[in-house]
Design a protein around this motif. Structure first.
Motif, PDB file in Angstrom:
ATOM      1  N   LYS A  13      40.962  46.452  31.203  1.00  0.00           N
ATOM      2  CA  LYS A  13      39.897  46.567  32.190  1.00  0.00           C
ATOM      3  C   LYS A  13      38.548  46.739  31.501  1.00  0.00           C
ATOM      4  O   LYS A  13      37.550  46.151  31.921  1.00  0.00           O
ATOM      5  N   LEU A  40      37.299  42.805  32.112  1.00  0.00           N
ATOM      6  CA  LEU A  40      36.763  42.737  33.470  1.00  0.00           C
ATOM      7  C   LEU A  40      35.248  42.880  33.475  1.00  0.00           C
ATOM      8  O   LEU A  40      34.682  43.600  32.649  1.00  0.00           O
ATOM      9  N   LEU A  99      44.036  44.696  41.110  1.00  0.00           N
ATOM     10  CA  LEU A  99      43.921  43.714  40.035  1.00  0.00           C
ATOM     11  C   LEU A  99      45.143  42.805  40.006  1.00  0.00           C
ATOM     12  O   LEU A  99      45.016  41.580  39.886  1.00  0.00           O
ATOM     13  N   ARG A 100      46.322  43.373  40.139  1.00  0.00           N
ATOM     14  CA  ARG A 100      47.554  42.583  40.159  1.00  0.00           C
ATOM     15  C   ARG A 100      47.571  41.644  41.355  1.00  0.00           C
ATOM     16  O   ARG A 100      47.918  40.474  41.226  1.00  0.00           O
ATOM     17  N   GLN A 130      45.002  40.404  43.094  1.00  0.00           N
ATOM     18  CA  GLN A 130      44.005  39.341  42.971  1.00  0.00           C
ATOM     19  C   GLN A 130      44.353  38.344  41.869  1.00  0.00           C
ATOM     20  O   GLN A 130      44.028  37.164  41.963  1.00  0.00           O
ATOM     21  N   SER A 131      45.028  38.799  40.829  1.00  0.00           N
ATOM     22  CA  SER A 131      45.308  37.917  39.694  1.00  0.00           C
ATOM     23  C   SER A 131      46.583  37.110  39.855  1.00  0.00           C
ATOM     24  O   SER A 131      46.643  35.954  39.450  1.00  0.00           O
ATOM     25  N   PHE A 132      47.614  37.701  40.430  1.00  0.00           N
ATOM     26  CA  PHE A 132      48.919  37.063  40.414  1.00  0.00           C
ATOM     27  C   PHE A 132      49.374  36.511  41.751  1.00  0.00           C
ATOM     28  O   PHE A 132      50.336  35.770  41.799  1.00  0.00           O
ATOM     29  N   SER A 164      38.846  33.293  43.517  1.00  0.00           N
ATOM     30  CA  SER A 164      38.655  32.380  42.399  1.00  0.00           C
ATOM     31  C   SER A 164      37.504  32.795  41.483  1.00  0.00           C
ATOM     32  O   SER A 164      37.599  32.639  40.267  1.00  0.00           O
ATOM     33  N   GLN A 219      36.471  35.863  40.815  1.00  0.00           N
ATOM     34  CA  GLN A 219      36.911  36.989  40.003  1.00  0.00           C
ATOM     35  C   GLN A 219      37.849  36.524  38.894  1.00  0.00           C
ATOM     36  O   GLN A 219      37.750  36.985  37.755  1.00  0.00           O
ATOM     37  N   ILE A 220      38.738  35.593  39.206  1.00  0.00           N
ATOM     38  CA  ILE A 220      39.682  35.103  38.203  1.00  0.00           C
ATOM     39  C   ILE A 220      38.946  34.311  37.132  1.00  0.00           C
ATOM     40  O   ILE A 220      39.231  34.451  35.939  1.00  0.00           O
ATOM     41  N   LEU A 230      37.259  36.743  34.839  1.00  0.00           N
ATOM     42  CA  LEU A 230      38.249  37.390  33.982  1.00  0.00           C
ATOM     43  C   LEU A 230      38.690  36.452  32.859  1.00  0.00           C
ATOM     44  O   LEU A 230      38.742  36.850  31.692  1.00  0.00           O
ATOM     45  N   LEU A 231      38.998  35.192  33.185  1.00  0.00           N
ATOM     46  CA  LEU A 231      39.411  34.233  32.160  1.00  0.00           C
ATOM     47  C   LEU A 231      38.293  33.952  31.159  1.00  0.00           C
ATOM     48  O   LEU A 231      38.548  33.806  29.959  1.00  0.00           O
TER      49      LEU A 231
END
Length: 96
Positions: free
Chosen positions: A32, A36, A48-49, A51-53, A77, A79-80, A83-84
């Motif tokens: 994080k 993040l 977080l889990r 939104q991400s998975f 999208s 936020q992902i 993060l990426l």
């Protein structure tokens, strides 16, 4: 930490479970902090889990690379993608 879950009757097993929980917490906190954006660092691991998975998508291999195709109707999208992008900036730090 979920330290109240002591399924075993032996101290050693419960201590190992507590140690693994502590290590997992510290890894999540480090991720994080490093990956993040600042405005998302206070979110819980459950958020977080989610939104991400919980994103429809598929993996494809092409030219020796793995490509992730995400659904275009993804609400999270931005936020992902942030993060990426942050994870990609960390790559040189990890490989050196």
């Amino acid at each position: 930490f979920f330290m109240d879950k002591t399924n075993s009757h032996t101290f050693t097993t419960n201590a190992a479970r507590a140690t693994i929980s502590g290590i997992a917490y510290n890894l999540i906190a480090l991720m994080k902090l490093m990956a993040l954006p600042k405005e998302q660092r206070n979110m819980t691991i459950s958020t977080l889990r989610f939104q991400s998975f919980h994103v429809a998508g598929k993996l494809a291999r092409h030219a020796g690379k793995i490509i992730i195709h995400l659904a275009q109707s993804n609400v999270f999208s931005q936020q992902i993608e942030a993060l990426l992008a942050n994870i990609h900036t960390l790559s040189p730090l990890v490989t050196n």
